[in-house]
Motif scaffolding. Sequence first.
Motif, PDB file in Angstrom:
ATOM      1  N   LEU A 100      -4.925  -2.524  -0.689  1.00 39.12           N
ATOM      2  CA  LEU A 100      -5.496  -1.828  -1.839  1.00 39.12           C
ATOM      3  C   LEU A 100      -6.990  -1.615  -1.607  1.00 39.12           C
ATOM      4  O   LEU A 100      -7.732  -2.571  -1.363  1.00 39.12           O
ATOM      5  N   THR A 101      -7.412  -0.357  -1.664  1.00 38.72           N
ATOM      6  CA  THR A 101      -8.818  -0.023  -1.437  1.00 38.72           C
ATOM      7  C   THR A 101      -9.435   0.505  -2.718  1.00 38.72           C
ATOM      8  O   THR A 101      -8.875   1.390  -3.376  1.00 38.72           O
ATOM      9  N   LEU A 102     -10.586  -0.048  -3.062  1.00 34.62           N
ATOM     10  CA  LEU A 102     -11.275   0.337  -4.292  1.00 34.62           C
ATOM     11  C   LEU A 102     -11.819   1.755  -4.191  1.00 34.62           C
ATOM     12  O   LEU A 102     -12.382   2.150  -3.162  1.00 34.62           O
ATOM     13  N   MET A 103     -11.624   2.550  -5.251  1.00 35.04           N
ATOM     14  CA  MET A 103     -12.202   3.890  -5.330  1.00 35.04           C
ATOM     15  C   MET A 103     -13.587   3.773  -5.962  1.00 35.04           C
ATOM     16  O   MET A 103     -13.722   3.525  -7.163  1.00 35.04           O
ATOM     17  N   GLY A 104     -14.618   3.954  -5.137  1.00 30.67           N
ATOM     18  CA  GLY A 104     -15.988   3.701  -5.572  1.00 30.67           C
ATOM     19  C   GLY A 104     -16.430   4.507  -6.773  1.00 30.67           C
ATOM     20  O   GLY A 104     -17.092   3.990  -7.683  1.00 30.67           O
ATOM     21  N   ASP A 105     -16.055   5.791  -6.839  1.00 27.48           N
ATOM     22  CA  ASP A 105     -16.506   6.632  -7.941  1.00 27.48           C
ATOM     23  C   ASP A 105     -15.937   6.171  -9.272  1.00 27.48           C
ATOM     24  O   ASP A 105     -16.631   6.188 -10.305  1.00 27.48           O
ATOM     25  N   ARG A 106     -14.684   5.731  -9.271  1.00 26.74           N
ATOM     26  CA  ARG A 106     -14.078   5.243 -10.512  1.00 26.74           C
ATOM     27  C   ARG A 106     -14.699   3.906 -10.920  1.00 26.74           C
ATOM     28  O   ARG A 106     -14.891   3.636 -12.110  1.00 26.74           O
TER      29      ARG A 106
END
Length: 205
Positions: free
Chosen positions: A133-139
């Motif tokens: 699982l990779t974090l979506m930085g913009d969100r």
Amino acid sequence: MDVKDADGGGGGGKGRKRRNICIGIGVCVGIIVIVIIIVVILAFTVFKAKRPVIRIDSIALDDLDVSFDIPRLRVNLNVSLDTTISVKNTNKVGFKYAPSSALLNYRGQLIGEVPIPAGKISAGETAAMNLTLTLMGDRFLSTPEAFSDAMSGALPLNTSTKISGKVNILNMFHVHVVSSSTCDFTVNIANRTVVDQQCKYKTKL
């Protein structure tokens, strides 16, 4: 006299033939009813649909990069989590499940997602799934608490997974099953560890 005997004998033969046909039909119907009863009993006892068990076995940091923009009160964060999920099919028959997703949430906001392809788990088998699982930085940055949480060194995150599918019993009965799991945990930025992990599991037929 001879003619009457011949007629009487013919009528008796026809009667016996009808009785034999009726008996044969009755036996066939009885066998069919018995088979149906046996199938129904097996379907609701030995082959009764059971809940598959989904578990999140481990959550570990694969990558963590963080930097702070103090003047702008912003934080640049990259997080990757290695998650191991196991699904145990407790049924006497195979369990087919549809495509799904594992979700990564931060304070109610979806910030990461990874697909889970459709598949089948044999009777009594446990299937392991290794997901990243990779974090979506913009969100993540769109959440007001992002900067303060990162500054505190503790990020409260949540993973959720739902798998839905069908159990096919004797090729006659199809039972829909949904199994889900959620885990709340905290990422400790200072020592790059996952702590305070608490998981809940739910399954319904």
